[in-house]
Write a protein that holds these residues in place. Structure first.
Motif, short mmCIF file in Angstrom:
data_model
loop_
_atom_site.label_atom_id
_atom_site.label_comp_id
_atom_site.label_asym_id
_atom_site.label_seq_id
_atom_site.Cartn_x
_atom_site.Cartn_y
_atom_site.Cartn_z
N ARG A 3 20.15 56.26 38.61
CA ARG A 3 18.78 56.58 38.98
C ARG A 3 18.72 58.06 39.24
O ARG A 3 19.54 58.60 39.95
CB ARG A 3 18.39 55.79 40.22
N SER A 5 16.67 61.05 40.93
CA SER A 5 15.58 61.41 41.82
C SER A 5 14.88 62.60 41.23
O SER A 5 15.50 63.59 40.90
CB SER A 5 16.15 61.75 43.20
N ASN A 165 25.43 45.63 43.43
CA ASN A 165 25.68 46.38 44.66
C ASN A 165 26.85 45.76 45.44
O ASN A 165 27.61 44.96 44.90
CB ASN A 165 24.42 46.52 45.52
N LYS A 210 15.83 46.32 44.08
CA LYS A 210 16.25 47.10 45.24
C LYS A 210 17.75 47.40 45.24
O LYS A 210 18.14 48.57 45.33
CB LYS A 210 15.85 46.39 46.54
N SER A 213 18.53 49.64 42.24
CA SER A 213 17.83 50.93 42.39
C SER A 213 17.01 51.29 41.17
O SER A 213 16.56 52.43 41.04
CB SER A 213 18.78 52.08 42.75
N TYR A 214 16.78 50.35 40.27
CA TYR A 214 15.91 50.56 39.12
C TYR A 214 15.38 49.22 38.65
O TYR A 214 15.94 48.17 38.95
CB TYR A 214 16.64 51.27 37.98
N SER A 442 19.45 58.03 49.10
CA SER A 442 19.68 56.61 48.77
C SER A 442 21.14 56.41 48.36
O SER A 442 21.44 56.14 47.19
CB SER A 442 18.75 56.15 47.65
N GLU A 444 22.95 54.02 48.77
CA GLU A 444 23.18 52.65 48.29
C GLU A 444 23.07 52.53 46.78
O GLU A 444 23.52 51.55 46.18
CB GLU A 444 22.20 51.69 48.97
N ALA A 445 22.46 53.54 46.13
CA ALA A 445 22.31 53.50 44.67
C ALA A 445 23.59 53.91 43.95
O ALA A 445 23.68 53.77 42.73
CB ALA A 445 21.15 54.40 44.25
N ASN A 488 10.98 57.09 38.61
CA ASN A 488 11.91 55.98 38.45
C ASN A 488 11.23 54.72 37.93
O ASN A 488 11.83 53.92 37.22
CB ASN A 488 12.60 55.69 39.79
#
Length: 550
Positions: A3, A5, A165, A210, A213-214, A442, A444-445, A488
């Motif tokens: 992803r 940004s 994830n 989520k 992330s995409y 983010s 977490e991505a 995104n």
């Protein structure tokens, strides 16, 4: 897939001028940046797919610009190019996919909208018939963390269904898998690798926006193109026969028909000691494959150092995008990749021009436009495994993947916050620009594992991946987040990632000058960049200390 940004990708409009530098130092030119992006992302370049006519045009353009800047060819044997041999696999005809569950329920899955599939094995046909499905949670085998989703399983002939994830993405496990920040165990590439090591006949990731992330459109677009891999010693063991993703709603329906509660099992998968669950369901697929080896190219230029030319600093950006793929609602099938990553490539070309036009640094500067990033960081992986300039005497590197297009920011976002002393250099230079550095918004991505710095980092070379954050000078954090979300959702890995003549390139000029200053400082010093204590990459770098002391 990564992803991007938009705020970590900012480039100000050609008319908004350039950052003023010292009189003796050439300036980053916003108009030149815009022109390079406009050319590289034009329909003429067909989305810059590796091993396509778009590649031929792309690498020729980049090499020409490097030469015009006054740089020297930096590839093997005095060439501008490093050959990168890849295995290319693409579906040759229709793909059938279906599932069965319970006493007699069955359902065909529509390829593209409900499921995507492929293979990275050198075969001409793939067939699975009623292969048993096993839900293996997050598909993680991490003995050093006391975690094994495959414990007690024999996956031969079976298909693993996995979540994307980490196990602690939505649970408090005391930071076992990095807390909010993704570890490599959370990456989709890892899921495929581990399933193959477990002997699985296939692996299907349940897509959820989520944790991924995409959105699904990103998955569909990325998998519509041919798949690539480096040529492996034993691809039949290192890659499962079938790899793919399933749309969440279809996965929920499948679990329900198999007498299982998806949400309940999803929650259970967060728990240490989770046991995989045979699903009382099976999966079938059939598709023809065209598999062949293809050669694509990294483009490499070099500015030799005047005092210590054997010591190297690297600037890199990937030139490739997705090429042509599934047409959107407007019938557009060219994935132009203006931000991702014609912008970073433009920045690389412009940095090369500025360095070549300025005073010659003491150490050598190498500029690499990587191929096949969109296929799994394959160009940078190939270079890092086959370096033209030894990694032991590579001082540091900088990665540019998407420049900013919404104006300057008050902050600089660091991907992989706290990893190396390059962050200290960044903080000093950013402060001169009246900006603050912040951790990525983010983690977490898993951005740290999703761009071309990673193949170098895992081999010990300190690498910086940083750029404009989300706190826009004009609009603040709210405007920055809105721009990121818009990109995104509507443009990332979609045909709409096209050049916009109204973009504001001043933030890109600011970012590029920031990276120039850090690299130039290193190039004119005798300091070797280091990983900070606690970084997983420090022990690797420490082993090569002797090479740098000679």
């Amino acid at each position: 897939m990564k992803r991007i940004s938009v705020a970590v990708a900012a480039v100000l409009m050609a008319s908004t001028a350039t950052v003023a530098l010292a009189a003796s130092q050439p300036q980053i030119d916003a108009a030149k940046l815009a022109e390079h992006v406009k050319v590289l992302s034009s329909d003429e370049f067909e989305g810059r797919g590796p091993a396509t006519p778009g590649e031929e045009k792309s690498i020729a353009y980049i090499a020409k610009q490097f030469e015009a800047a006054g740089l020297q060819p930096g590839g093997p044997n005095g060439s501008w190019f490093q050959d990168v041999t890849l295995l290319r696999t693409q579906k040759a005809g229709p793909v059938t996919a279906s599932v069965k569950a319970g006493a007699g329920w069955n359902r065909d899955l529509a390829y593209g909208t409900e499921i995507v599939l492929g293979t990275q094995q050198p075969v001409d046909h793939v067939t699975l018939k009623d292969a048993p499905l096993v839900f293996v949670g997050y598909g993680v085998h991490a003995p050093e963390r006391g975690w094994d989703d495959y414990a007690g399983l024999d996956m031969h002939g079976k298909v693993a269904v996995v979540l994307v994830n980490d196990p602690d993405f939505e649970a408090d496990l005391g930071g076992l898998f990095g807390g909010k920040a993704m570890t490599y165990y959370g990456r989709w590439t890892y899921k495929f690798e581990e399933a193959a090591r477990q002997g699985a006949a296939g692996v299907i990731i349940v897509h959820e926006t989520k944790p991924a992330s995409y959105g699904w459109a990103t998955v569909q677009g990325s998998w519509s193109a041919p798949q690539f891999d480096i040529v492996r010693a034993d691809p039949m063991k290192e890659r499962a026969p079938v790899q793919g993703w399933i749309q969440r709603d279809r996965a929920v329906e499948l679990f329900q028909q198999a007498g299982l509660d998806f949400e309940q099992l999803r929650a259970a998968a967060h728990t240490k000691g989770f046991k995989a669950v045979p699903m009382n369901a099976s999966f079938s697929t059939d598709f023809a494959v065209q598999a062949d080896k293809t050669v694509t190219h990294n483009v490499i230029a070099r500015l030799p150092g005047k005092k210590r030319p054997s010591e190297t600093i690297i600037y890199g950006a990937h030139w490739d995008h997705l090429g042509r793929g599934v047409a959107d609602a407007n019938g557009d099938d060219i994935y132009n990749g203006a931000l991702d990553n014609a912008s970073g490539t433009a920045g690389l070309i412009e940095l090369g021009r500025v360095f070549a036009a300025g005073p010659r640094p003491d150490r050598s500067i190498v500029f690499i436009a990587y191929t096949a990033e969109e296929k799994g960081l394959l160009g940078s992986e190939f270079y890092a495994a086959n370096p033209v300039y030894p990694l032991e005497t590579t001082v540091a590197g900088f990665n540019m993947d998407g420049l900013p297009t919404n104006g300057p920011t008050k902050d600089v976002e660091v991907v992989g916050f706290g990893q190396s002393d390059l962050q200290d250099d960044l903080q000093r230079v950013a402060a001169k620009q009246k900006r603050v550095i912040v951790a990525e918004s983010s983690p977490e991505a898993g951005h740290y594992y999703r761009s071309d710095h990673f193949p170098f980092a895992k081999r010990g070379v300190p690498m910086l991946y940083a750029g404009s954050g989300e706190d826009l000078v004009n609009g603040g954090v709210e405007a920055g987040k809105k721009a990121s979300e818009e990109y995104n959702t509507k443009r990332y890995h979609q045909p709409d990632d096209e050049f916009n003549p109204n973009w504001d390139w001043s933030g890109a000029v600011q970012d590029l000058d920031m990276l120039r200053q850090i690299g130039l400082g290193l190039a004119n010093s005798e300091r070797w960049s280091q990983w900070k204590t606690g970084s997983e990459f420090k022990p690797i770098r420490d082993k090569s200390d002797a090479a740098r002391k000679k």
